[in-house]
Enzyme design. Sequence first.
Site, PDB file in Angstrom:
ATOM      1  N   ASP A 273      -5.300 -64.920  41.002  1.00  0.00           N
ATOM      2  CA  ASP A 273      -4.782 -66.057  41.400  1.00  0.00           C
ATOM      3  C   ASP A 273      -3.586 -65.926  42.279  1.00  0.00           C
ATOM      4  OD1 ASP A 273      -3.626 -68.769  41.692  1.00  0.00           O
ATOM      5  OD2 ASP A 273      -4.872 -69.280  39.904  1.00  0.00           O
TER       6      ASP A 273
ATOM      7  N   HIS B  97      -7.809 -67.950  43.252  1.00  0.00           N
ATOM      8  CA  HIS B  97      -7.541 -69.619  42.918  1.00  0.00           C
ATOM      9  C   HIS B  97      -8.512 -70.102  43.862  1.00  0.00           C
ATOM     10  CE1 HIS B  97      -4.901 -72.825  42.312  1.00  0.00           C
ATOM     11  NE2 HIS B  97      -4.993 -73.260  43.327  1.00  0.00           N
TER      12      HIS B  97
END
Length: 232
Positions: A170, A201
């Site tokens: 992420d 993400h």
Amino acid sequence: MTANVTISTLSGDDEFAGYCARPAGEPKAAIVVIQEIFGVNAGIRRKCDLLAEQGYLAVAPDLFWQLGRGIELDPDIEPEFQRALDLMGKFDADEGVRDIEAAIKWARDETGGKKVGAVGYCLGGKLAYMTAARTDSDATVGYYAVGVPDMLDEAKAIANPLMLHIPTEDGFVDKEAQKAMHDGLDDHPKVTLHDYEGLDHGFATQFGERRDEEGATLADSRTDAFFSEHLG
């Protein structure tokens, strides 16, 4: 059936919009769908539609209403992505959770007192964590939540089940933050964390370049089973 609805604030002195998708028959429960930084856009509306197909009343409140009503942005268009980042910087998360609480109350009234859960993405993932700690949501899910390590002290207030989906690559939640989330939450009896190796993400976004089909399918299947268990 889909429609735009109006939700009263907790104080009752204002109101904001929400997108609502209803199942063909009587809803078995309700789920509040918490937006990303891009507003209640096509992807969030589609999340609602899919939940309605599973028998839930699903509502996505317009949480950016105090910054501008009806904001709807495309993450794959760079100027709109930059505007979304600017909006996130101006957004008051505490106010947002109060609006989510108002949406939960609205959904509970709409279903005649049935269980109400919540699911959020990105900024909405952070708000989902806050929702689990601060509201009576019956079951809550957060995808790629940002900022959770700064709020781990609130975990003691989580009384109902919470599931968090954590992509290991992420770009907005680094390895240190991911470790802090595991260290702070792995032993919590109401919290379940799932890691997604190599994913970034936004991997479960409904539309657009960020989506990873395999990862999204796995995460969503876990979410579906979670809600089936805890919301009936």
